[in-house]
Design a protein around this motif. Structure first.
Motif, short mmCIF file in Angstrom:
data_model
loop_
_atom_site.label_atom_id
_atom_site.label_comp_id
_atom_site.label_asym_id
_atom_site.label_seq_id
_atom_site.Cartn_x
_atom_site.Cartn_y
_atom_site.Cartn_z
N GLY A 26 83.25 8.02 27.09
CA GLY A 26 84.17 7.03 27.65
C GLY A 26 84.22 7.09 29.16
O GLY A 26 84.25 6.05 29.83
N MET A 86 86.72 1.60 22.81
CA MET A 86 85.85 2.72 23.13
C MET A 86 85.02 3.14 21.92
O MET A 86 85.41 2.86 20.78
N TRP A 141 83.09 -1.97 24.87
CA TRP A 141 82.41 -0.88 25.59
C TRP A 141 80.90 -1.12 25.66
O TRP A 141 80.22 -0.56 26.54
N ILE A 146 90.98 1.59 29.96
CA ILE A 146 91.12 1.72 28.51
C ILE A 146 92.41 1.03 28.10
O ILE A 146 93.46 1.24 28.69
N PRO A 149 95.62 3.07 24.90
CA PRO A 149 95.03 4.33 24.45
C PRO A 149 95.87 5.04 23.39
O PRO A 149 97.06 5.24 23.57
N SER A 194 89.40 4.14 19.95
CA SER A 194 90.43 4.86 20.69
C SER A 194 91.84 4.41 20.32
O SER A 194 92.81 4.94 20.84
#
Length: 618
Positions: free
Chosen positions: A332, A295, A228, A361, A364, A299
């Motif tokens: 995010g 993230m 990220w 993502i 998740p 996450s």
């Protein structure tokens, strides 16, 4: 070298000449008479030249002993010179552009040709991930004693031993995740050292040679997992002093995690440098999927989360830096929006079709459905997917041929089949599902006790078993998955398996490494996907995990496509002082001989994940 060869040749010639002169001038040398049993006592046998020959040989040996070093060097140089001349001759007679396959021999040449065949026949059946490059996992860098794929929760210290070329070890203790490693480097030697270590790793782990090799293999698509932190400047909204002082185009800056601000740090990825990497991929005709692999706050529950072994906070908590009551989920979405805007600015690459897709993502809330885990709900995951989908849908990217890979993992759901397909078909229209929305899943046989392979009893098959039986079992497993995938997400749905491998066990010490078994795993996977394509059900686009793993030698046979193809023959097959382990390292850190594999290694994806999840809930 030529001068040394000439000198040694001259020395040998002089020695031989002196020996010849001694032979010519020597008098006959009579030995004492020898009595023969056959000839009786009076029979005498004379050897008139024997002594001369002995003295001549002795003279030669004395000269050789005196000049043995020069003679040895001369011989070696002659051999080397002949070798170079031979190679030059081969180059001269070889056809141009003969490809990397000419450098590979033995069984792996068949693997290389296998990959080329499937790539050519299906246009996109064999794709690959660049794991361990811009988003780290500790086991990729675990050196000679690395053992577990996706480090298990009961080994929270991690397996990371190095990050070459600057951080070669030995370290005082292992590292567990990227964020922990950056933090420790900063604490020990400062931010500049941490930035230098990551910059050197990123600039050497993947090179232009890798893009060329993929092109020669016929591979069309590459998935690039990203941290990220590539868009960390978006967090300047909450604290400009911390996140807004670096140049995101050129700097490798060190920034804290917005939740774990005192424990976790990240090194930003300069976007102009990444753009150059995309240009290199484009020059080789490759298409790229950009994958946001983790993230802030974490996450997922895995070493790739960036915060492991700390618990994930992305789904439930707010930032603890700067001002404002901002949730980590909102951060995010800022990052997702920044990715969309940046890709929209890549006009030339978009025009060429280089940007094949985005994944907002990865996995998740992985493992959140496990018993005792309460850090995310199914609604959290699906609501977040709907939010980032709106960002993508409202952009220019769908009309420019860019896909959205909707990655959802079974371990975040009590019953994936009952919940996700119906939601998916309501969230995306038929047109969207047939043009740019791609249902992306992960599939590994390594975590499925009915389909994995071990060197010992207890798995789906033993590595030394009948290859026909192994192939049959693998086909049953993988066809079951592929068929179910198609039935749950039928045409016109686009489908992808964005991670799969040849790994037969999550414990590298007991996984299969024999080439015939690994080739059977490869062919069983791509055959299942390919035949479904031939039957008109739509290809399941697969991305192998991963391309290269030079600092985790035990994992290479099952997890490196470059190794499987034989292309690592050009690289060192040992650590070569690039990943030295510390005195903390142990071959059996968990005492795994006294525990079951399911206890030692967590489930990861699809059948393996589902079976582990079901057994744990029961």
């Amino acid at each position: 070298a030529v001068k040394s060869i000439f000198q040694c040749s001259t020395l040998l010639a002089h020695t031989l000449q002196r020996t010849k002169m001694r032979l010519a001038s020597s008098e006959p040398d009579f030995q004492q008479p020898l009595v023969s049993d056959e000839g009786g006592e009076g029979t005498r046998v004379y050897h008139t030249r024997r002594g001369t020959v002995r003295r001549s040989v002795t003279a030669v040996m004395e000269q050789v002993k005196v000049h043995r070093k020069q003679i040895f060097v001369g011989g070696a140089l002659v051999g080397a010179l002949l070798g170079v001349v031979g190679l030059i001759g081969l180059v001269q007679v070889s056809p141009p552009n003969s490809g990397f396959a000419d450098l590979i021999c033995g069984q792996r040449k068949f693997n290389y040709k296998d990959i080329q065949h499937y790539s050519a026949e299906t246009k996109n059946l064999v794709a690959v991930n660049f794991g361990g490059w811009l988003c780290l996992e500790d086991w990729f860098f675990s050196g000679s004693v690395g053992r577990y794929v996706s480090t298990p929760p009961n080994l929270p210290r991690g397996q990371g031993a190095c990050l070459p070329p600057l951080l070669t070890g030995p370290l005082d203790k292992p590292w567990a995740s990227e964020g922990e490693l950056v933090h420790r480097l900063v604490e020990s030697n400062g931010s500049q050292w941490a930035a230098d270590v990551f910059k050197a790793h990123r600039e050497t782990f993947i090179s232009n040679e890798d893009y060329k090799e993929l092109n020669d293999l016929g591979i069309k698509s590459v998935r690039i997992p990203l941290s990220w932190a590539i868009f960390a400047d978006e967090l300047a909204r909450i604290d400009p002093e911390i996140y807004g002082q670096h140049d995101p185009e050129t700097d490798t800056a060190i920034v804290p995690d917005p939740y774990y601000k005192d424990e976790i740090k990240q090194a930003t990825v300069p976007r102009s440098w990444l753009r150059k990497q995309l240009d290199l991929a484009s020059a080789q005709g490759l298409r790229v999927v950009l994958d946001m692999h983790n993230m802030p706050g974490g996450s997922s529950d895995g070493t790739y989360s960036g915060i492991w072994p700390l618990p994930p906070k992305f789904w439930t908590e707010n930032v603890r830096i700067g001002h404002g009551n901002v949730s980590l989920q909102q951060v995010g979405l800022w990052l997702n929006g920044a990715l969309v805007k940046w890709v929209e600015s890549l006009e030339e690459l978009l025009a060429k079709g280089t940007i094949w897709g985005l994944c907002m993502i990865n996995e998740p809330a992985h493992l959140s459905a496990m018993e005792g885990h309460s850090w995310a709900t199914e609604d959290d995951v699906l609501n977040y997917v709907e939010s980032y989908t709106k960002l993508f849908r409202d952009s220019t990217l769908p009309k420019r041929g860019v896909r959205l890979y909707v990655q959802i993992i079974e371990t975040a759901f009590d019953n994936f089949n009952a919940r996700v397909p119906d939601w998916y078909h309501k969230t995306f229209t038929d047109e969207e599902r047939g043009t740019w929305a791609v249902m992306a899943r992960h599939y590994y046989t390594a975590w499925n006790p009915a389909c994995n392979g071990l060197i010992e009893a207890g798995g789906g098959y033993q590595c030394d078993g009948s290859i026909d039986k192994i192939t049959g079992l693998l086909r049953d497993c993988i066809y079951q998955f592929a068929g179910e995938f198609n039935s749950l997400f039928p045409s016109p749905d686009l489908r992808a398996v964005t991670e799969w491998s040849l790994g037969t066990s999550a414990d590298a010490n007991i996984a299969c490494t024999n080439t015939d078994v690994l080739r059977a795993v490869f062919e069983a996977n791509v055959d299942a996907f390919g035949i479904l394509h031939e039957e008109g059900l739509g290809v399941i686009e697969p991305y192998f995990w991963t391309w290269r793993m030079p600092h985790g030698p035990k994992f290479q046979p099952g997890w490196s496509l470059k190794y499987f193809s034989g292309l690592t023959s050009k690289e060192s097959q040992n650590s070569n002082a690039r990943c030295l382990i510390g005195d903390w390292a142990m071959e059996d850190p968990l005492g795994a001989s006294a525990m079951s594999l399911a206890e030692a290694v967590p489930a990861n994806s699809t059948f393996g994940a589902r079976s582990h999840l079901v057994s744990s809930l029961i």
